[in-house]
Scaffold this motif. Structure first.
Motif, PDB file in Angstrom:
ATOM      1  N   ALA A  98     -33.963  -2.349  14.772  1.00  0.00           N
ATOM      2  CA  ALA A  98     -32.990  -1.485  14.128  1.00  0.00           C
ATOM      3  C   ALA A  98     -31.799  -2.333  13.692  1.00  0.00           C
ATOM      4  CB  ALA A  98     -32.541  -0.413  15.113  1.00  0.00           C
ATOM      5  N   ALA A 136     -43.592  -0.086  17.864  1.00  0.00           N
ATOM      6  CA  ALA A 136     -42.464   0.849  17.975  1.00  0.00           C
ATOM      7  C   ALA A 136     -41.910   1.073  16.579  1.00  0.00           C
ATOM      8  CB  ALA A 136     -41.388   0.275  18.888  1.00  0.00           C
ATOM      9  N   VAL A 137     -41.774   2.326  16.195  1.00  0.00           N
ATOM     10  CA  VAL A 137     -41.266   2.686  14.875  1.00  0.00           C
ATOM     11  C   VAL A 137     -39.839   3.192  15.036  1.00  0.00           C
ATOM     12  CG1 VAL A 137     -41.595   4.238  12.906  1.00  0.00           C
ATOM     13  CG2 VAL A 137     -43.577   3.301  14.108  1.00  0.00           C
ATOM     14  N   ARG A 138     -38.991   2.788  14.128  1.00  0.00           N
ATOM     15  CA  ARG A 138     -37.611   3.285  14.141  1.00  0.00           C
ATOM     16  C   ARG A 138     -37.328   3.986  12.822  1.00  0.00           C
ATOM     17  NH1 ARG A 138     -37.995  -1.533  16.387  1.00  0.00           N
ATOM     18  NH2 ARG A 138     -37.453  -1.665  18.585  1.00  0.00           N
ATOM     19  N   ALA A 139     -36.398   4.911  12.878  1.00  0.00           N
ATOM     20  CA  ALA A 139     -36.054   5.665  11.670  1.00  0.00           C
ATOM     21  C   ALA A 139     -34.779   5.130  11.050  1.00  0.00           C
ATOM     22  CB  ALA A 139     -35.885   7.144  11.999  1.00  0.00           C
ATOM     23  N   GLY A 187     -37.400   2.812   2.945  1.00  0.00           N
ATOM     24  CA  GLY A 187     -38.055   4.001   3.482  1.00  0.00           C
ATOM     25  C   GLY A 187     -37.499   4.453   4.807  1.00  0.00           C
ATOM     26  N   LEU A 188     -37.968   5.622   5.185  1.00  0.00           N
ATOM     27  CA  LEU A 188     -37.425   6.279   6.369  1.00  0.00           C
ATOM     28  C   LEU A 188     -37.803   5.584   7.662  1.00  0.00           C
ATOM     29  CD1 LEU A 188     -37.941  10.114   5.845  1.00  0.00           C
ATOM     30  CD2 LEU A 188     -35.820   8.962   6.449  1.00  0.00           C
ATOM     31  N   TYR A 189     -39.009   5.017   7.723  1.00  0.00           N
ATOM     32  CA  TYR A 189     -39.528   4.510   8.999  1.00  0.00           C
ATOM     33  C   TYR A 189     -39.967   3.063   8.851  1.00  0.00           C
ATOM     34  CZ  TYR A 189     -39.495   9.508   9.535  1.00  0.00           C
ATOM     35  OH  TYR A 189     -39.088  10.812   9.546  1.00  0.00           O
ATOM     36  N   ARG A 190     -39.747   2.298   9.891  1.00  0.00           N
ATOM     37  CA  ARG A 190     -40.149   0.884   9.832  1.00  0.00           C
ATOM     38  C   ARG A 190     -40.342   0.380  11.249  1.00  0.00           C
ATOM     39  NH1 ARG A 190     -35.474   1.996  10.089  1.00  0.00           N
ATOM     40  NH2 ARG A 190     -33.944   0.828  11.237  1.00  0.00           N
ATOM     41  N   THR A 191     -40.998  -0.768  11.340  1.00  0.00           N
ATOM     42  CA  THR A 191     -41.319  -1.269  12.671  1.00  0.00           C
ATOM     43  C   THR A 191     -40.401  -2.395  13.103  1.00  0.00           C
ATOM     44  OG1 THR A 191     -42.953  -2.710  11.664  1.00  0.00           O
ATOM     45  CG2 THR A 191     -43.743  -0.616  12.546  1.00  0.00           C
ATOM     46  N   GLY A 192     -39.562  -2.880  12.222  1.00  0.00           N
ATOM     47  CA  GLY A 192     -38.681  -3.979  12.619  1.00  0.00           C
ATOM     48  C   GLY A 192     -37.584  -3.513  13.560  1.00  0.00           C
TER      49      GLY A 192
END
Lengths: 632, 632
Positions: free
Chosen positions: A601, B525-528, A594-599
């Motif tokens: 980068a 914190a959310v990353r794309a 998916g587009l967004y995640r919290t882990g």
């Protein structure tokens, strides 16, 4: 006074024999000039001068006949500069043919503008704001001066003197357009050239009058619009009078030029105006104009100049946005504006003797100007964005074809920019291999430069004199040097003073001395002021005067996904005629799920590879950026 | 089959008594609806229905009369929803007045469109692509159904049935517009509602016919344009037939809907189409439509959805750009598109029983939808950009006023979205305090929720039954939970299965049980995904369903100069009704000495403070960003 007013050398006094510049100048001779000549012949301008052209209202490309004299003029000017450095009878004959067309189109009273003679004669001098009549006249005057200086022929100069005399009558005291001035500055600087070529001071005075009329109240453009009662050439549905701030600033008519403090509006107009102001300041010793130039310069250089030397960030006006508004992908940075900056910076150097102006000239020349043409010289950028989403490429030509001939005339007159001479001696402004002849203290002095500039900062300068002669040889110390500059004379370390940005070797030259100069040139990471949003958290790589960019074709991911590792050591490789910088970096990896995640980068290491900015977009389309994210 | 088709509860079965939502719903009642009513009365729509309005060709704002029935309709629908939850005789009378106008404007044959009756009767049903006739009809049908369900009155329902019957004749087999469909989808989902309200299956069949006609060849919009021989309502100078890919994709007529795989074109049109497809899939058990919905959903959610639940990134088409093209400052994200996503997501949940659709619904609702109105409910965003350079602010109204009434009708019908009921039991989809009454196994069951959602994840759910009854209570487990979810029943830890995104408490309920649920909600914190350029090297802060943004007013520098320190601990403070997150960060400092330099970028530590994205732009203009740079 401690400063010095200088002159450039005439083209025949300078020989450019430079591995970087000579092939590019040869492309202009061999391809650009013939290509442009063909366009003039086939595309309408020559037919218009014969009064044989009629507009086709269904063809949108035919909106630009009002610029055609300027296209012809810039081509003649570029060709004349080329003729000044090397004879070419075929080219000279082609120039003569164009001049004959211009002479034939000139009216009894001296007027010379095909559109307002054959198509819309009732419009003559009624739409100074939009119709570019004096702008075209200015380019023709520049062409006439260049042609005269290159060939000694007065065929075009005579035509343009007659036209300038008409303009002087009509726009001078008591003339029917007294107080008027053009919506696109250009004739002001051209008239200074005409004064210098002819010695006729009234051309200088006309230039000053046009310059000082600008922005005074009541506003001339309002008055002419009300008198005309119709929209201007581009009028559309807008108001006839454009009294809004943005409308007035667009052509820098918002305030008297001496009171202007910020670079605003259409950037080419601005550059040509400021260049004329510097010319007038120099010729007249006019401190008010000089002070205005210095204020405007600071505003431009401190708040509105791209790292490439490009300027005019706002495409909607082909001009300046607010301070620090320097978007990369969506910016503009017209080739002609960078060329105009070269013109202005050159004049500021002549006026002040300060090398800082050449720093900016050099930045523009090697980056934002050169990027305007493809490597083979046949495709052009009008705007020069600092980043691309992959859709940007050069075009064959433009309906409004100002940039390609402007680039041609700059490259064929590069001789003007390499040296300057004045009471303070000989200034070496640009490091361009070749030689130059000076008259100094009644003697002939020659200087020969040799280097692999801009790729290598080691420069050799040989000085020849007829007899021992004391003078100052001023070697510009570029602002981009990344360490101490070493200078030797005949192999021995030389002491030197630094004055106004130059290393000064003030000594008695006996002839035959060889000056060795080493300018440490990086590579370095450049950062922008925090107020430049497009460069936040980003760096640009630069080596010497060359600003680099990252192109997708050289890298393993689209450029926006690349991050330069802070503190990584850049390495330089010279390949296929260009430096390339390699730095350690990281690639953002597309994430699963998916587009967004919290882990964290996901990133992986990579090497990031650059090319000089001027050389981008020669290998197909792809993403590109000058400003690349840097790890923090 | 393991899945279950569900229904929403009727509005009167749900009581919303929620600290977050009730005041916002009260603003709609007290301010938005009267304000809109005033606009309808004064701004033209009511006059048009009386056939008293005539266009003023000099007034650009009068380009939108073709939308006026939809404005009236959305207002009636929103007011009807409000009446369904709480009686208001004055409002009901105002609705009756509007309905009387509509009834009076209806023609003998059932046709109802003021513009194509009084202004341009010859244009009726000749410009389906541009003229929004069936779009307006669709909104009026939705209004009629809502009004009927709220009041039991058939005054508008009867009018709209007559019009729907006309449409069925004209667009049905053998009709004069057979094979036609509207350029703006809307009537398709409205006809499903009309079918449900009346039991008349031919409305469902008409919806399916309009849906399946779309994108088939020969293209209907080409045929009608050729027959008409003039540009459509917005025609301008473009071609009469728009056969380019972009032109066809704009209204999703590029391919039959069952074959569509990517969310393209105008995003509100897309959402309404997909919502209708989900409705039809549910009513008809149509697996082809369901599969198309699931494909389109994945494309949207995986490649084209803003973190705020906004969608439609390209302002030039109010619609989708390519995959991963989600610019922040220059994006669009129309309020109506996020509302349309709520509609579609809700139907997908009803169709599939999957909580994942509610995750997206909730993301849109609490972020990209709510941001559409100011805190006091009187100003609106049409587009909801994820960053601002300081120039963005909400407007009082729009000439094309689709968003404000759309927001009003969503908020007044929030009851529909909180619960669902089906063979698989009771699903608690949104955590909204209040109560709900169900009929289950012939019994009345009630559920009461209490929480400080969305600020706190502790939720209490009380279940009442008339007699012991076994059923599954499904508590949605949001995708944003940041740890294990704990569930207690009457104070004792409860075992639960997780099925399709819900915690399932399948047991015999005796009545009086209190279920305690704790949903850990960050902040995080959310990353794309790395392909989202606008989020490169950036993070967004989120707590629970609330996406935060950083506004200049709360911080010590313009937002683009701020950097969030990676690994810094965010802290939350609840103040003036809103969470605020504080994280350690850095500020880029403007450098002395010019725009560009080679030294390290000067930074200093700061605290970075957020507000919920929906609450931005309520304290004057300033820079803002959802995606903020993060140190790496």
């Amino acid at each position: 006074m401690s400063e010095s007013r200088r002159s450039p050398l005439p083209i025949p006094n300078v020989v450019i024999a430079d591995e970087f510049w000579s092939p590019r100048r040869q492309v202009v001779r061999a391809k650009t000039l013939p290509h442009q000549q063909e366009r003039l012949r086939e595309g309408g301008p020559f037919a218009a001068l014969r009064f044989e052209w009629r507009p086709d209202p269904d063809d949108d490309r035919e909106r630009f006949p009002i610029f055609w004299e300027s296209d012809v003029a810039k081509w003649i000017e570029a060709a004349s500069f080329a003729l000044a450095s090397e004879a070419d009878p075929a080219l000279e004959a082609a120039v003569d043919e164009a001049i004959a067309l211009l002479a034939g189109a000139q009216q009894e009273d001296g007027y010379l503008n095909a559109y307002f003679t054959a198509i819309k004669p009732e419009g003559r001098f009624t739409d100074l704001r939009d119709a570019h009549e004096l702008y075209c006249a200015g380019h023709l005057i520049e062409a006439a001066v260049a042609h005269f200086e290159a060939t000694g022929k007065t065929s075009l100069l005579d035509v343009m003197r007659r036209y300038a005399d008409l303009i002087d009558r009509e726009f001078g005291p008591g003339g029917s357009h007294e107080g008027g001035y053009d919506g696109h500055q250009e004739i002001e600087l051209a008239l200074v050239k005409l004064y210098r070529a002819t010695g006729e001071r009234r051309y200088l005075e006309l230039s000053l009058r046009l310059t000082d009329a600008r922005g005074t109240t009541p506003f001339f453009f309002d008055a002419e619009a009300l008198e005309r009662g119709t929209p201007g050439y581009w009028g559309g549905n807008g108001p006839i009078v454009r009294s809004d701030k943005r409308g007035r600033e667009y052509n820098q008519s918002h305030a008297p030029v001496r009171e202007q403090t910020e670079a605003v509006g259409h950037s080419v107009r601005a550059m040509y105006q400021y260049a004329a102001m510097a010319d007038l300041a120099l010729e007249l010793g006019d401190e008010g104009l000089r002070a205005a130039c210095e204020r405007l310069w600071r505003d431009l250089v401190d708040t509105k100049l791209y790292v490439t030397g490009g300027l005019g960030a706002d495409p909607s006006i082909e001009g300046f946005g607010p301070a620090f508004h320097l978007p990369d992908k969506d910016g503009y940075a017209e080739t002609c504006a960078a060329i105009g900056l070269v013109f202005w910076a050159h004049r500021m150097m002549l006026l002040t003797g300060e090398a800082t102006y050449v720093d900016v000239l050099e930045r523009a020349l090697y980056n934002g100007v050169l990027s305007g043409a493809s490597a083979d010289g046949t495709k052009y950028f009008y705007g020069n964005p600092l980043a691309s989403d992959g859709t940007v490429e050069r075009s064959d030509w433009f309906d409004c074809a100002c940039c390609p001939p402007n680039l041609a005339r700059l490259l064929t007159s590069l001789e003007h920019y390499v040296y300057a001479v004045g009471d303070d001696g000989i200034a070496v402004n640009l490091y361009v291999s070749g030689s130059a002849r000076f008259e100094l203290g009644g003697q002939r002095v020659s200087v020969a430069q040799s280097s692999a500039f801009p790729w290598d900062g080691a420069v050799s300068v040989e000085v020849e004199t007829e007899a021992p002669l004391r003078f100052a040889l001023r070697l510009r110390l570029p602002e981009w040097t990344t360490g101490d500059v070493a200078i030797e004379v005949d192999g021995a370390a030389a002491d030197f003073e630094v004055e106004r940005g130059y290393a000064v070797l003030d000594r008695t030259w006996r002839g035959g001395e060889r000056v060795g100069l080493v300018l440490p040139m990086g590579p370095v990471a450049v950062r922008a002021d925090a107020r430049v949003g497009a460069a936040h958290g980003k760096v640009a790589l630069q080596k010497g005067p060359i600003v680099h960019c990252v192109e997708e074709v050289d890298n393993e991911a689209p450029v926006p996904q690349l991050v330069i590792a802070r503190g990584g050591e850049p390495a330089v490789e010279h390949r296929e005629g260009l430096d390339r910088i390699t730095v350690p970096g990281l690639v953002d990896e597309p994430a699963a799920g998916g587009l967004y995640r919290t882990g964290a980068a996901p990133v992986r290491p990579t090497e990031i590879r650059t090319v000089p900015y001027f050389a981008w977009a020669n290998r197909g389309k792809g993403t590109m950026a000058v400003w690349v994210r840097e790890s923090l």
